[in-house]
Design a protein around this motif. Structure first.
Motif, PDB file in Angstrom:
ATOM      1  N   LEU A 130       0.824  -1.201   0.000  1.00 32.32           N
ATOM      2  CA  LEU A 130       0.000   0.000   0.000  1.00 32.32           C
ATOM      3  C   LEU A 130       0.865   1.261   0.000  1.00 32.32           C
ATOM      4  N   GLU A 131       1.919   1.230   0.787  1.00 31.47           N
ATOM      5  CA  GLU A 131       2.802   2.394   0.857  1.00 31.47           C
ATOM      6  C   GLU A 131       3.509   2.625  -0.473  1.00 31.47           C
ATOM      7  N   ASP A 132       3.933   1.544  -1.124  1.00 26.63           N
ATOM      8  CA  ASP A 132       4.614   1.670  -2.414  1.00 26.63           C
ATOM      9  C   ASP A 132       3.687   2.222  -3.499  1.00 26.63           C
ATOM     10  N   ASN A 133       2.381   2.015  -3.321  1.00 28.17           N
ATOM     11  CA  ASN A 133       1.418   2.404  -4.351  1.00 28.17           C
ATOM     12  C   ASN A 133       0.475   3.513  -3.899  1.00 28.17           C
ATOM     13  N   GLU A 134       0.851   4.232  -2.852  1.00 32.87           N
ATOM     14  CA  GLU A 134      -0.073   5.230  -2.315  1.00 32.87           C
ATOM     15  C   GLU A 134      -0.314   6.378  -3.299  1.00 32.87           C
ATOM     16  N   ASN A 135       0.666   6.723  -4.124  1.00 30.76           N
ATOM     17  CA  ASN A 135       0.445   7.773  -5.123  1.00 30.76           C
ATOM     18  C   ASN A 135      -0.486   7.290  -6.231  1.00 30.76           C
ATOM     19  N   TYR A 136      -0.319   6.048  -6.618  1.00 29.37           N
ATOM     20  CA  TYR A 136      -1.178   5.471  -7.662  1.00 29.37           C
ATOM     21  C   TYR A 136      -2.628   5.402  -7.200  1.00 29.37           C
ATOM     22  N   TYR A 137      -2.824   5.011  -5.946  1.00 36.49           N
ATOM     23  CA  TYR A 137      -4.188   4.870  -5.426  1.00 36.49           C
ATOM     24  C   TYR A 137      -4.740   6.182  -4.862  1.00 36.49           C
ATOM     25  N   THR A 138      -3.893   7.164  -4.618  1.00 41.04           N
ATOM     26  CA  THR A 138      -4.236   8.412  -3.937  1.00 41.04           C
ATOM     27  C   THR A 138      -4.791   8.114  -2.549  1.00 41.04           C
ATOM     28  N   ILE A 139      -3.918   7.595  -1.683  1.00 41.28           N
ATOM     29  CA  ILE A 139      -4.240   7.329  -0.289  1.00 41.28           C
ATOM     30  C   ILE A 139      -3.030   7.737   0.551  1.00 41.28           C
ATOM     31  N   SER A 140      -3.248   7.882   1.840  1.00 39.96           N
ATOM     32  CA  SER A 140      -2.141   8.160   2.751  1.00 39.96           C
ATOM     33  C   SER A 140      -1.564   6.835   3.246  1.00 39.96           C
ATOM     34  N   ASP A 141      -0.539   6.913   4.087  1.00 34.41           N
ATOM     35  CA  ASP A 141       0.003   5.689   4.668  1.00 34.41           C
ATOM     36  C   ASP A 141      -0.537   5.452   6.079  1.00 34.41           C
ATOM     37  N   ASP A 142      -1.576   6.191   6.477  1.00 34.30           N
ATOM     38  CA  ASP A 142      -2.205   5.991   7.781  1.00 34.30           C
ATOM     39  C   ASP A 142      -3.196   4.837   7.709  1.00 34.30           C
ATOM     40  N   LEU A 143      -3.204   4.030   8.775  1.00 35.14           N
ATOM     41  CA  LEU A 143      -3.964   2.784   8.769  1.00 35.14           C
ATOM     42  C   LEU A 143      -4.818   2.625  10.020  1.00 35.14           C
ATOM     43  N   GLY A 144      -5.859   1.833   9.883  1.00 30.85           N
ATOM     44  CA  GLY A 144      -6.594   1.290  11.011  1.00 30.85           C
ATOM     45  C   GLY A 144      -6.759  -0.196  10.796  1.00 30.85           C
ATOM     46  N   PHE A 145      -6.914  -0.957  11.882  1.00 30.17           N
ATOM     47  CA  PHE A 145      -7.116  -2.402  11.781  1.00 30.17           C
ATOM     48  C   PHE A 145      -8.404  -2.800  12.489  1.00 30.17           C
ATOM     49  N   ILE A 146      -9.137  -3.693  11.849  1.00 31.11           N
ATOM     50  CA  ILE A 146     -10.265  -4.367  12.499  1.00 31.11           C
ATOM     51  C   ILE A 146     -10.048  -5.860  12.319  1.00 31.11           C
ATOM     52  N   GLY A 147      -9.931  -6.582  13.425  1.00 33.64           N
ATOM     53  CA  GLY A 147      -9.725  -8.018  13.359  1.00 33.64           C
ATOM     54  C   GLY A 147     -10.722  -8.755  14.238  1.00 33.64           C
ATOM     55  N   VAL A 148     -11.044  -9.959  13.836  1.00 36.78           N
ATOM     56  CA  VAL A 148     -11.958 -10.817  14.593  1.00 36.78           C
ATOM     57  C   VAL A 148     -11.233 -12.103  14.969  1.00 36.78           C
ATOM     58  N   SER A 149     -11.299 -12.476  16.252  1.00 36.34           N
ATOM     59  CA  SER A 149     -10.732 -13.723  16.760  1.00 36.34           C
ATOM     60  C   SER A 149      -9.233 -13.784  16.452  1.00 36.34           C
ATOM     61  N   ALA A 150      -8.766 -14.807  15.722  1.00 40.35           N
ATOM     62  CA  ALA A 150      -7.346 -14.877  15.379  1.00 40.35           C
ATOM     63  C   ALA A 150      -6.911 -13.637  14.604  1.00 40.35           C
ATOM     64  N   PRO A 177      -7.557 -13.234  21.037  1.00 36.11           N
ATOM     65  CA  PRO A 177      -6.610 -13.651  22.079  1.00 36.11           C
ATOM     66  C   PRO A 177      -5.547 -12.577  22.258  1.00 36.11           C
ATOM     67  N   THR A 178      -5.155 -12.327  23.499  1.00 39.28           N
ATOM     68  CA  THR A 178      -4.169 -11.286  23.766  1.00 39.28           C
ATOM     69  C   THR A 178      -2.971 -11.772  24.571  1.00 39.28           C
ATOM     70  N   ASN A 179      -3.136 -12.854  25.366  1.00 43.14           N
ATOM     71  CA  ASN A 179      -2.067 -13.251  26.282  1.00 43.14           C
ATOM     72  C   ASN A 179      -2.024 -14.769  26.418  1.00 43.14           C
ATOM     73  N   PHE A 180      -1.023 -15.377  25.788  1.00 45.65           N
ATOM     74  CA  PHE A 180      -0.910 -16.832  25.824  1.00 45.65           C
ATOM     75  C   PHE A 180      -0.198 -17.347  27.076  1.00 45.65           C
ATOM     76  N   THR A 181       0.220 -16.456  27.958  1.00 51.48           N
ATOM     77  CA  THR A 181       0.733 -16.892  29.265  1.00 51.48           C
ATOM     78  C   THR A 181      -0.351 -16.807  30.338  1.00 51.48           C
ATOM     79  N   ASP A 182      -1.547 -16.449  29.937  1.00 49.11           N
ATOM     80  CA  ASP A 182      -2.691 -16.395  30.853  1.00 49.11           C
ATOM     81  C   ASP A 182      -2.935 -17.784  31.456  1.00 49.11           C
ATOM     82  N   PRO A 183      -3.017 -17.917  32.773  1.00 49.34           N
ATOM     83  CA  PRO A 183      -3.332 -19.218  33.385  1.00 49.34           C
ATOM     84  C   PRO A 183      -4.610 -19.838  32.852  1.00 49.34           C
ATOM     85  N   ALA A 184      -5.511 -19.008  32.361  1.00 50.69           N
ATOM     86  CA  ALA A 184      -6.742 -19.549  31.785  1.00 50.69           C
ATOM     87  C   ALA A 184      -6.459 -20.429  30.576  1.00 50.69           C
ATOM     88  N   TYR A 185      -5.308 -20.195  29.925  1.00 48.21           N
ATOM     89  CA  TYR A 185      -4.848 -21.092  28.871  1.00 48.21           C
ATOM     90  C   TYR A 185      -3.923 -22.183  29.429  1.00 48.21           C
TER      91      TYR A 185
END
Length: 287
Positions: A130-150, A177-185
């Protein structure tokens, strides 16, 4: 005289040709998508594997400040597809029309390919593309993420530990998941929870588990983070959300946390509406 005239005509065409070539290569302006119109492209390849593809949705009237939201699907790091994130994609396209959207697939883990760092590397490759092609697409290099589960785990981990250029303005975890050292795991005999842990392979040392845990990688410079969890989730212990919330508070990282006490690994109805409203507001505030 004719020879001299012929020489100047040829010289004119040579100069014109050089001039055109120079103009066309200058900043790639002759090969830029029209920023006034919407643009969609599917299964853009970013690697040799068939899973290394993403879909791109560009809004109309975009400019160099247009930001991109990257969607990362779940599936226990071993299954799933970008189509699983279509509801998020459709909502952003219709209700948050100023953002570009990337809905990505990534290489899935199996007996011969562990999820880490393979899937983190895939996110990095997409971000670099995306960064390499930001001029071609006319976008900035600022990002947001939305993820589900894994996908939420990968979104958090990349945003906290691999965003070397501080491009991420916000990150959302839905039952991640955020912490694989959690005793719950670690201290739980529940085979479902053990399967989540075992996915990461033979290295179960504390050092490795901390390396792949957003909880242990987050710092005070982390981007604003919004978290959603279900109190009856059989895959993700509640402490994965509450401990992450507490760590963010300890580090003074801007965050929001919502626990739906009676929900499992996903929800519909009024709680989904609540998630949508809160996420929409968070994105508009921080991106």
């Amino acid at each position: 005289m004719k020879a001299l005239k012929f020489f100047f005509i040829n010289l004119f065409f040579v100069v014109a040709l050089i001039s055109c070539s120079s103009d066309s290569s200058d900043d790639g302006n002759s090969n830029v998508l029209d920023p006034l119109t919407a643009y969609e492209e599917f299964n853009i390849s970013y690697g040799n594997d068939s899973d290394q593809v993403f879909d791109l949705y560009l809004p109309p009237n975009r400019n160099a400040d247009t930001k991109t939201i990257i969607l990362i699907h779940g599936g226990g790091w071993t299954t799933g597809d970008k189509a699983d994130m279509n509801a998020f994609k459709d909502y952003i396209k219709t209700q948050m029309t100023g953002y570009a959207i990337v809905n990505m697939n990534y290489r899935l883990a199996d007996a011969n390919n562990q999820p880490y760092p393979m899937q983190i590397n895939d996110i990095t490759t997409v971000v670099d593309y995306l960064e390499d092609n930001e001029n071609y697409y006319t976008i900035s290099d600022d990002l947001g993420f939305i993820g589900v589960s894994a996908g939420a785990h990968l979104s958090l981990l990349w945003s906290y530990a691999f965003d070397n250029a501080s491009q991420v303005d916000m990150v959302c975890s839905v039952v991640g998941p955020t912490n694989f050292t959690d005793p719950a795991y670690l201290n739980n005999s529940n085979p479902i929870l053990q399967e989540v842990l075992d996915t990461f392979g033979i290295d179960m040392t504390t050092e490795f588990l901390e390396e792949v845990s957003p909880y242990h990688q987050v710092t005070s410079s982390a981007p604003p983070t919004i978290l959603f969890y279900g109190g009856q989730d059989p895959l993700i212990p509640t402490t994965q959300g509450t401990d992450m919330r507490d760590k963010l508070a300890e580090l003074n990282v801007t965050h929001e946390f919502t626990l739906y006490p009676n929900e499992a690994h996903g929800w519909i109805g009024l709680n989904l509406l609540d998630t949508t409203i809160k996420l929409h507001s968070f994105i508009e505030t921080h991106m």
